[in-house]
Structure formats: C-alpha cells, structure tokens
Design a protein around this motif. Structure first.
Motif, short mmCIF file in Angstrom:
data_model
loop_
_atom_site.label_atom_id
_atom_site.label_comp_id
_atom_site.label_asym_id
_atom_site.label_seq_id
_atom_site.Cartn_x
_atom_site.Cartn_y
_atom_site.Cartn_z
N THR A 1 -27.42 101.12 -78.83
CA THR A 1 -26.50 100.19 -79.49
C THR A 1 -25.93 99.18 -78.51
OG1 THR A 1 -24.60 101.66 -79.17
CG2 THR A 1 -25.84 101.89 -81.24
N PHE A 2 -26.05 99.45 -77.21
CA PHE A 2 -25.54 98.52 -76.22
C PHE A 2 -26.36 97.24 -76.26
CE2 PHE A 2 -24.52 102.67 -74.13
CZ PHE A 2 -23.15 102.59 -74.34
N ASN A 3 -25.66 96.09 -76.24
CA ASN A 3 -26.39 94.83 -76.24
C ASN A 3 -26.12 93.97 -75.01
OD1 ASN A 3 -23.80 94.24 -77.09
ND2 ASN A 3 -24.40 93.08 -78.88
N ILE A 4 -25.19 94.39 -74.18
CA ILE A 4 -24.90 93.71 -72.91
C ILE A 4 -24.77 94.79 -71.83
CG2 ILE A 4 -23.24 92.30 -71.61
CD1 ILE A 4 -24.55 90.68 -73.78
N ALA A 5 -25.40 94.56 -70.69
CA ALA A 5 -25.26 95.46 -69.54
C ALA A 5 -25.02 94.60 -68.31
CB ALA A 5 -26.51 96.30 -69.35
N THR A 6 -24.19 95.09 -67.41
CA THR A 6 -23.93 94.37 -66.16
C THR A 6 -24.14 95.31 -64.99
OG1 THR A 6 -21.55 94.90 -66.11
CG2 THR A 6 -22.21 92.90 -67.29
N ILE A 7 -24.61 94.74 -63.89
CA ILE A 7 -24.74 95.50 -62.65
C ILE A 7 -24.13 94.65 -61.54
CG2 ILE A 7 -26.29 96.50 -60.93
CD1 ILE A 7 -28.31 96.95 -63.15
N ALA A 8 -23.19 95.24 -60.83
CA ALA A 8 -22.63 94.62 -59.62
C ALA A 8 -23.01 95.51 -58.45
CB ALA A 8 -21.11 94.49 -59.72
N VAL A 9 -23.47 94.89 -57.38
CA VAL A 9 -23.95 95.62 -56.21
C VAL A 9 -22.94 95.46 -55.08
CG1 VAL A 9 -25.85 95.89 -54.57
CG2 VAL A 9 -26.34 95.18 -56.91
N TRP A 10 -22.63 96.57 -54.42
CA TRP A 10 -21.66 96.60 -53.32
C TRP A 10 -22.29 97.23 -52.10
CZ3 TRP A 10 -17.26 94.01 -54.15
CH2 TRP A 10 -17.01 93.66 -55.48
N GLU A 11 -21.85 96.83 -50.94
CA GLU A 11 -22.46 97.30 -49.70
C GLU A 11 -22.20 98.77 -49.40
OE1 GLU A 11 -20.93 94.84 -46.59
OE2 GLU A 11 -19.07 95.95 -46.41
#
Length: 118
Positions: free
Chosen positions: A62-72
């Motif tokens: 059902t998810f229609n938006i996904a985000t990924i943030a990358v950190w060191e």
C-alpha cells in the motif's frame, strides 16, 4: 537532485533512514512540500551523504512513496534525528499529528547494511 553512492566495501559504516508512506492523493502536495523542506534542512547536516525519493509504480504494497537518506555513520544519523526533531519543534511542526491529519500512514526506521547479508 541527490546522488547516492553506496559502496559498502569501502564505506561499511553507512547508515540509512528508510521511510515508507501511504499517501492519499489529497495530501500529496502538502506532504511533498514538507519533504522538500526537510530535505533542504538535512542536506546541510554533518555526515549526510544523499537522499532519494521513490514513487511506487507497481506491486502489492500500500506504500506509494519511499525515501532513503544515507548517513556516514550511526552517530551521524542519530545526531541528525535529534537535529530534525529540534528543527520541527522550532518551526512548530508535529509530524505524528500532521500525518494523522493528512491520513498518511508511515513506517519509519533506521537501517544498517550487514556485511554478512550482502
């Protein structure tokens, strides 16, 4: 546009914030504006490596938006979380209340990439 390079061989300490959202059409514009504001804030934080937003084109979730943030590192991600919470408080933004108001369902989490599973 963010560029993300994930090279776990040379950078095994990367940590990821992965958020999934079910966003009703009526809430889309407001959520996108909030995401852009947050992205502008986090890209200036120490340890930030990049951010990508995905829109579902097919599949059963059902998810229609996904985000990924990358950190060191985990430490950078943890500190960023503290800074984002302080920023939201400063601007008077209550994420859980707004998600409920918009009818958005969210699954939020911090992740690592275990070497043994790659």
């Amino acid at each position: 546009m963010s560029k993300i390079t994930i090279d776990l061989e040379n950078d095994p300490n990367l940590y990821f914030r992965i958020d999934n959202f079910t966003v009703p059409d009526a809430a889309r514009a407001e959520l996108e504006a909030t995401m852009r504001r947050t992205q502008a804030f986090i890209q200036k934080l120490p340890g930030f490596r990049g951010h990508v937003v995905f829109e579902k084109t097919d599949g059963p979730t059902t998810f229609n938006i996904a985000t990924i943030a990358v950190w060191e590192s985990k430490e950078a991600l943890d500190k960023a979380g503290e800074r984002v919470r302080a920023y939201y408080k400063e601007i008077g933004f209550d994420m859980p209340t707004m998600l409920a108001h918009w009818g958005v369902k969210a699954e939020l989490g911090n992740f690592n990439a275990p070497r043994g599973m790659q």
